[in-house]
Design an enzyme around this catalytic site. Sequence first.
Site, mmCIF file in Angstrom:
data_model
loop_
_atom_site.group_PDB
_atom_site.id
_atom_site.type_symbol
_atom_site.label_atom_id
_atom_site.label_comp_id
_atom_site.label_asym_id
_atom_site.label_seq_id
_atom_site.Cartn_x
_atom_site.Cartn_y
_atom_site.Cartn_z
ATOM 1 C CB CYS A 382 -0.963 -0.046 1.186
ATOM 2 S SG CYS A 382 -2.348 1.114 1.030
ATOM 3 C CG HIS A 516 -3.686 -3.749 2.860
ATOM 4 N ND1 HIS A 516 -2.731 -3.330 3.762
ATOM 5 C CD2 HIS A 516 -4.252 -2.621 2.362
ATOM 6 C CE1 HIS A 516 -2.723 -2.012 3.813
ATOM 7 N NE2 HIS A 516 -3.634 -1.552 2.973
ATOM 8 C CD GLU A 518 -1.464 -6.573 4.987
ATOM 9 O OE1 GLU A 518 -1.695 -5.427 5.409
ATOM 10 O OE2 GLU A 518 -1.040 -6.804 3.832
#
Length: 544
Positions: A382, A516, A518
């Site tokens: 990001c 993102h 994750e």
Amino acid sequence: MARFIFITGGVVSSLGKGLMAASLAALLQARGYKVRIRKFDPYLNVDPGTMSPYQHGEVYVTDDGAETDLDLGHYERFTGVPGRQSDNITSGRIYQTIIQKERRGDYLGATVQVIPHVTDAIKEFARADTEGLDFVLCEIGGTVGDIESLPFMEAIRQLRNDLGRGNSIFVHLTLVPYIAAAGELKTKPTQHSVRDLTSLGIQPDVLVCRCDRPLPEGERAKIALFCNVPTEAVIPALDASSIYGVPLQYHEEGLDEAVLSAFGIEAKDEPDLTRWTEIMDRLENPEGEVTIGVVGKYVGLLDAYKSLHEALVHGGIANRVKVNIRWIDAELFEQEEGGIAAQLEPMHAILVPGGFGERGSEGKIAAVRFARERKVPYFGICLGMQMACIEGARNTAGIAAASTTEFGPTDEPVVGMITEWMSEDGLQKREAGGDLGGTMRLGAYDARLSGNSHAATIYGATDISERHRHRYEVNVHYRESLERGGLVFSGMSPDGELPEVVERPDHPWFVGVQFHPELKSKPFDPHPLFASFIAAALQQSRLV
């Protein structure tokens, strides 16, 4: 009809209700049941989207664009069931909905009250979207006795009657502290917590007792006697070396059997916990070790990067290596001359995570430059991708004034608000409600990767879907200049307008992503970007 498990906490906060809920759901899943977990947050914010990371921790984003509590990350990582907007509710959203209804006249002039209007809204949320499920686990945020949580406690008390006996149970998590001066564990706080709960009309069916040492049978029997639960329903919860060992530990203590017994269900077959034992084997018996430097803004509270931390661990699981994470405040690189090398030279890889605001940005750009020049694996997420583009613009593309409009007016907006772009004809504005969506890009979006790119090799695919949470994007009109400087745009939105992935082909491992990743990583299914990043770090560790 789905059965409901209501999970409350007592004595103190931060005992691990979310982990306990996720672990219990994983155990029920391992027995073949279909589960879903929900979080009731008593705070008055509509959602955590505008809350400080230092107070709330990370904001977990779902595929459908909900900004939710970080516990939903635990739920998804442990069960693999994607979270939804309908899985997280706050007092703020409940009151907002009720006030909107009152203003529209939906209540036909009735006096709007906590009971029944607020409690009915909570019950409606709890029971919505549960078709085809065997169990719905509902975690009540906060601690028994909090003023904010009283409407939720009353709602779940009513739900027990609405659902009918045998269709819901209450699980209460408490603390059994060890008093060093007395040399023993004390059960009185648990007794008082259960007394407070029963005063609200809720009798727990299962007690989970957090303690830092084994709970003696005598103390277990004492808790059962004074709290009016069977002895086998008093479950010790000791500290674990890894959160991924918690499901195995709870099963060993009999939590899943106690819950099924409370429903009158006989636990016939043992759950299939193969994947959890394999995960723990990889964590406890690593074949290597790497150190990752995370250069961020919110390193004072690691919960602000909870999913990122877990995704790095998952990358370690995939490669069977131990991952040591060094959290580095980006502002240090702005204050200390020559401090960058001292901090980053011991690192086998560098990661710059997402964030908002100008503070620490020049330190992050300095970290990108270090990784690029020293050929250290770099992963930008990001804002970390945006910083990589600004660093590349300044130092390899000859655009010295490159910056982002997030930090103020700039002559070279390499990064800008989603609603504005710089083209050859000058600044172009796009409407917030136009094709590109609103000013915050939230939830899952598709992206297309170049077939011969490093990113496509990592994914093993060219069409991907990832979750986003950002207001700013790299300005596509700088693509040609940046690519001349060696930074390739290897992933774009399907319409070719929004950069999603950048990489440097002349670097061992240099990838920036606008999304993102994750948020979609799981211990039993590590995200390919994190698995590849840790593999690159392992390779780097063998060179130094």
